[in-house]
Design a protein around this motif. Structure first.
Motif, short mmCIF file in Angstrom:
data_model
loop_
_atom_site.label_atom_id
_atom_site.label_comp_id
_atom_site.label_asym_id
_atom_site.label_seq_id
_atom_site.Cartn_x
_atom_site.Cartn_y
_atom_site.Cartn_z
N SER A 131 15.58 14.77 8.27
CA SER A 131 15.75 14.39 9.91
C SER A 131 14.65 13.21 9.99
CB SER A 131 15.42 15.58 10.58
OG SER A 131 16.44 16.46 10.50
N PHE A 132 13.53 13.33 9.49
CA PHE A 132 12.50 12.28 9.77
C PHE A 132 11.87 11.24 8.78
CE2 PHE A 132 12.19 15.52 13.16
CZ PHE A 132 12.47 14.92 14.19
N GLY A 133 12.09 12.11 7.31
CA GLY A 133 11.71 11.58 6.16
C GLY A 133 11.78 9.78 6.02
N GLY A 134 12.98 9.56 6.47
CA GLY A 134 13.41 8.14 6.28
C GLY A 134 12.79 7.12 7.34
N TYR A 135 12.35 7.81 8.50
CA TYR A 135 12.06 6.93 9.52
C TYR A 135 10.78 6.15 9.10
CZ TYR A 135 14.45 9.51 12.97
OH TYR A 135 15.23 10.13 13.98
N ALA A 136 10.82 4.68 9.58
CA ALA A 136 9.69 3.85 9.17
C ALA A 136 8.49 4.36 10.24
CB ALA A 136 10.08 2.54 9.82
N ASP A 137 7.36 3.89 9.77
CA ASP A 137 5.99 4.43 10.61
C ASP A 137 6.34 4.22 11.92
OD1 ASP A 137 4.75 5.50 8.18
OD2 ASP A 137 3.60 3.52 8.03
N GLN A 138 6.81 3.05 12.47
CA GLN A 138 6.80 2.59 14.07
C GLN A 138 7.81 3.68 14.41
OE1 GLN A 138 7.65 -1.31 14.44
NE2 GLN A 138 7.51 -1.31 16.97
N GLN A 139 9.09 4.07 13.71
CA GLN A 139 10.03 4.77 14.47
C GLN A 139 9.45 6.12 14.62
OE1 GLN A 139 13.15 3.93 11.12
NE2 GLN A 139 14.41 4.00 12.77
N PHE A 140 8.95 6.73 13.42
CA PHE A 140 8.31 8.02 13.47
C PHE A 140 7.24 8.22 14.67
CE2 PHE A 140 5.44 11.52 12.12
CZ PHE A 140 6.42 12.51 12.05
N ARG A 141 6.27 7.05 14.70
CA ARG A 141 5.17 6.98 16.03
C ARG A 141 6.03 7.21 17.30
NH1 ARG A 141 2.24 3.76 12.62
NH2 ARG A 141 2.99 1.93 13.47
N ALA A 142 7.18 6.69 17.46
CA ALA A 142 7.62 6.50 18.67
C ALA A 142 8.23 7.96 19.05
CB ALA A 142 8.98 5.50 18.68
N VAL A 143 8.93 8.67 18.09
CA VAL A 143 9.23 10.07 17.98
C VAL A 143 8.22 10.95 18.49
CG1 VAL A 143 10.35 11.92 16.86
CG2 VAL A 143 11.40 9.85 16.72
N MET A 144 7.24 10.93 17.55
CA MET A 144 5.92 11.71 17.88
C MET A 144 5.26 11.45 19.23
SD MET A 144 5.73 13.99 15.71
CE MET A 144 4.29 14.64 15.95
N ARG A 145 5.27 10.11 19.73
CA ARG A 145 4.95 9.90 21.09
C ARG A 145 5.57 10.70 22.13
NH1 ARG A 145 2.94 5.37 20.26
NH2 ARG A 145 4.87 4.18 19.84
N LYS A 146 7.08 10.69 22.04
CA LYS A 146 8.03 11.04 22.93
C LYS A 146 7.36 12.60 23.08
CE LYS A 146 12.91 12.49 23.52
NZ LYS A 146 12.68 14.06 23.15
N PHE A 147 7.29 13.18 21.84
CA PHE A 147 7.00 14.78 21.95
C PHE A 147 5.75 15.01 22.35
CE2 PHE A 147 10.38 14.95 18.47
CZ PHE A 147 11.33 15.49 19.30
N PHE A 148 4.83 14.21 22.10
CA PHE A 148 3.17 14.15 22.55
C PHE A 148 3.17 14.07 23.95
CE2 PHE A 148 -1.18 13.01 23.21
CZ PHE A 148 -1.72 13.70 22.44
N ASP A 149 4.09 13.22 24.66
CA ASP A 149 3.94 13.22 26.20
C ASP A 149 4.66 14.20 26.68
OD1 ASP A 149 3.16 10.34 25.91
OD2 ASP A 149 5.21 9.39 26.22
N GLU A 150 5.50 14.92 26.37
CA GLU A 150 6.27 16.30 26.76
C GLU A 150 5.18 17.18 26.49
OE1 GLU A 150 9.83 17.01 24.61
OE2 GLU A 150 10.75 15.08 25.52
N TRP A 151 4.29 17.42 25.43
CA TRP A 151 3.40 18.42 25.40
C TRP A 151 2.34 18.15 26.34
CZ3 TRP A 151 3.82 17.12 19.35
CH2 TRP A 151 4.65 17.82 19.02
N VAL A 152 1.85 16.90 26.58
CA VAL A 152 0.74 16.61 27.58
C VAL A 152 1.18 17.15 28.90
CG1 VAL A 152 -0.37 14.83 28.93
CG2 VAL A 152 -0.36 14.83 26.34
N GLU A 153 2.52 16.70 29.51
CA GLU A 153 3.03 17.38 30.70
C GLU A 153 2.93 19.07 30.38
OE1 GLU A 153 6.89 15.81 31.56
OE2 GLU A 153 6.36 13.72 30.95
N GLU A 154 3.32 19.50 29.35
CA GLU A 154 3.39 21.05 29.33
C GLU A 154 1.90 21.36 29.66
OE1 GLU A 154 4.15 23.88 25.55
OE2 GLU A 154 5.57 22.30 26.04
N PHE A 155 1.00 20.93 29.13
CA PHE A 155 -0.53 21.27 29.12
C PHE A 155 -1.01 20.87 30.32
CE2 PHE A 155 -4.90 19.76 29.31
CZ PHE A 155 -5.61 20.72 28.98
#
Length: 168
Positions: free
Chosen positions: A133-157
């Protein structure tokens, strides 16, 4: 003296270097011959046990209300885990133009084949899903995915904090 020794012991169920090392070997084994840097492996270590949070199979570990904090404390643990696994040729470290990269070592495949408990089979299956699912993502793509989840987690917090009477 006995009291001092008791104070220094901290149980780390699922979060000691051995457990994190087994997760790293599962990830790197699923990705072979691909290699990853430490930052990607830290994120993958978290995602591997919380696959349900990112649209994957049911998570192996229970949900945590403080996802961002859990992710932030993993770096040192994953570093220690990789060093431990390197001593057994389960992980190799390579130097590239981008810095250190980690890959599956010579003993990774036979080691992973020997893991047959229900939990460890599930861990290996999720490692395969994660890499696909995520192994082929370039670093920039992967950071964008993680940022999306991180933003959701901050809202959850922030929701949890408000429920405890914190200001927002």
């Amino acid at each position: 003296m006995v009291q001092l020794m008791k104070q220094e012991r901290h149980p780390m169920t699922f979060n000691g270097p051995l457990e994190a090392g087994m997760r790293a070997v599962a990830i790197l084994g699923a990705a072979y011959p691909q290699t990853f840097d430490l930052q990607r492996l830290v994120a993958f270590d978290y995602l591997l046990v919380h696959t349900g949070d990112v649209g994957g199979p049911e998570s192996l570990h229970p949900p945590s209300p403080l996802h961002s904090a859990e992710l932030l404390v993993r770096r040192r643990l994953v570093e220690e885990a990789l060093l431990l696994m390197m001593t057994r040729d389960l992980v190799v470290r390579e130097i590239s133009d981008e810095g250190f990269k980690y890959g599956a070592g010579e003993n990774a495949a036979p080691f992973l084949t020997s893991l047959t408990t229900t939990y460890l089979v599930s861990l290996k299956e999720r490692a395969t899903w994660l890499v696909e699912s995520f192994g082929g993502y370039a670093d920039q793509q992967f950071r964008a995915v993680m940022r999306k989840f991180f933003d959701e987690w901050v809202e959850e917090f922030q929701s949890v904090e408000r429920s405890f009477g914190g200001g927002m």
